[in-house]
Design an enzyme around this catalytic site. Sequence first.
Site, short mmCIF file in Angstrom:
data_model
loop_
_atom_site.label_atom_id
_atom_site.label_comp_id
_atom_site.label_asym_id
_atom_site.label_seq_id
_atom_site.Cartn_x
_atom_site.Cartn_y
_atom_site.Cartn_z
N ASP B 9 -0.82 2.10 9.88
CA ASP B 9 0.39 2.00 8.92
C ASP B 9 0.79 0.38 9.13
O ASP B 9 1.16 0.13 10.05
CB ASP B 9 1.45 2.98 8.85
CG ASP B 9 2.62 2.95 7.94
OD1 ASP B 9 2.28 2.16 6.74
OD2 ASP B 9 3.56 3.70 7.94
N ASP B 104 -1.35 0.08 2.02
CA ASP B 104 -0.86 -0.31 3.55
C ASP B 104 -1.16 0.70 4.43
O ASP B 104 -0.53 0.83 5.47
CB ASP B 104 0.64 -0.81 3.48
CG ASP B 104 1.44 0.09 2.98
OD1 ASP B 104 1.14 1.15 2.43
OD2 ASP B 104 2.83 -0.09 3.17
N GLU B 105 -1.81 1.77 4.24
CA GLU B 105 -1.87 2.98 5.01
C GLU B 105 -3.37 3.55 4.66
O GLU B 105 -3.80 3.42 3.71
CB GLU B 105 -1.00 4.15 4.29
CG GLU B 105 0.29 4.40 5.03
CD GLU B 105 1.01 5.50 4.35
OE1 GLU B 105 0.88 6.73 4.92
OE2 GLU B 105 1.75 5.42 3.77
#
Lengths: 366, 359
Positions: B9, B104-105
């Site tokens: 993350d 973003d993960e």
Amino acid sequence: MKLSLSREELLTPLQRVIGAVEKRQTMPVLSHVLVSLQNGTLSLTATDLEIELRDAVEGVMGDDSETTLPARKLLDICKSLPDGAEITLSVSGNKATVKAGRSRFNLTTLSASEFPRTDTLQDPVSFSLPQRGLRSALQKTAFSMALQDVRYYLNGLLLELAPGNLRAVTTDGHRLSLSEYPVDIAVDAQHQAIVPRKGVQELLRLLADDDGDVSVAMTANHVQFSLGNLQYTSKLIDGRFPDYQRVMPADNPRVATIDRETLRQALTRVAILANEKYKGVRLQFGEDVLTVQTHNPEQEEAEDTIAIGFSGDAIEIGFNVGYVLDVLQAIECDTVLFKLSDGNSSCLVTAADDNNHRYVVMPMRL
Amino acid sequence: MTRKIIHIDMDAFYASVEQRDNPALRGKPVVVGGQPGKRGVVAAASYEARTFGLRSAMPTATAVRLCPDAVFVRPRFDHYRAVSSQIRAVFQHYTDLIEPLSLDEAYLDVTETVGQGTASELAKRIREHIFEDTSLTASAGVSYNKFLAKVASDINKPNGQCVIPPERAERFIAQLPVGKFHGVGRATEARLHALGIETGADLARWGEAALERQLGKHGRWLHRIARGVDERPVEPHHERRSIGSETTFLSDEHNREAMITSLQDQAEEVASSLQKHNLLAGTLAIKVRYPDFSSVTRQCPLSPPTDQHKAVLPLLPLLLERTEAMQLGVRLLGVSVSALIDADTALPAQLPLPLNNTA
């Protein structure tokens, strides 16, 4: 109110108007029938706010007055009484008493002033035609009305009035049905009305298959049909029906001549093994022969071949078999014409000897 | 065989990208999202901004109130996407089993990669690699399933990592507040609290049947993960369930034409997204958020399934009419499609009549 009449005099009009009474209503008074006696004419009115049905019996003894009675209960009571029973109805306060022989029923009334009524139509376009004509036009097209489509203007039947012609058109977006009936109408322009689905079905129930007249009155918001004492009023769908002429294939050059019953039977047989969800069948038109073929996800297959009149290059086209069977059911003739262009374009189906009923069916990509 | 899953993350991703690219923003409370004085929400807040209580999805107006000195930056999604694919390229050095959850993960299944080594070392290596390539920091969670890996990545954030090995799972879950469980939003959390369920230990104490009675299928799922059982695989091709778009108006919109224009623009965007992914949609929905923040959705089938915006244009005003948008006004409108099917799986399709129903 106090009046008396025979069981049949009350039962017949009650049965004719009961269709407007919804099983579940938004207002209590809509479960009631308006009973009104004026100058010896007893009229019964029922409504669901979309359609209104009114029927009348003449020569009923009693004073002018009106009230409302629970419609289904009153109907059930009338049905259960013996044939020829003499019924007396009296109202005092908010109770009505129905008596026949040694039977007595006390019913709750609601004030007649609460009952919603349709105003008299203002400046309608009026005409009349034999019931058989209107009935046929509706019957031949009603099956392809849309059902709860977000395009609300498709959830009904377009009644179009043009000089000399009454036309019924329905479409659910996949197929379109059109039926014309010649009428002697003094109109200068074209009038369109979209009758809601329920209104069409109720009307079909009321129309007889005979030459008796039905009078039609149309305004921008309502259509009214009168059959003798029976008056049926329906609100119209407020919307614009699509330009159906645009989807009528004007020039489909490839024509197959087919015996209707033979095709109907072949399709019914083959449909047994069609995909239950999509109901797709493949029609292969060859030199004087039509092959109908289908298969399902279990890889089961069905094929049937019938003799037809057809010449030229072969055409292969897929259809929802239900759509084709609906047309064959409605069209009522011995020989049908399938007018085709290619496998991706609409097919026009008509009777061989009658161009008054026209059906457009879009193919299915199989 | 026990799997080894890493959840990566990125730390305050959008805000960090902006701070990286503009040194003047470093060390300052930065908010990426709507501009102050206008409508919109916080898309990302830098860690400096978070100390003021700013969170993503918070209305911009609230953010301004909490932190008047915050620097507001317009989001540059194309840029974030480019950075995101750089990060994904890093992952590909280590495994093919990558399931991105957003820009973003991502989950990585590194069972094969690690062999006899530790996933913890690998997670550290991946985070360093990301920093070398992008100068951005990431946090990681390492465990034997997706649920625990995801919870773990949050524990030593930012720029940290946490490992939950199977032998520690039970104790870890027992103390975990239910709000941290997979699929528990604010509403479910409140319901669980009302039942006296505060932690994983409470969840485990409730029987499976009892939880199912209270929460349906979801209750059964919670009972499973409360015992540390989550067998969901890391799926490299995350199948899309829906595609959508939303627009928040600068001020409450009351004009019908403006609403329809907005819906049409969004439908075009959604349709081109369908085409890009080679998908057809079987259901169309619009979302309306009224000025009081309550929302409704209205949907209808698309028959046949389509990727053409022309097929949905006539339906948009009809769906809008089924809402109270005209009476109440709207602050947000959205268009989405679902019941997605692969355009190449040639299902039988009923072709529509070319009805001129835009009239």
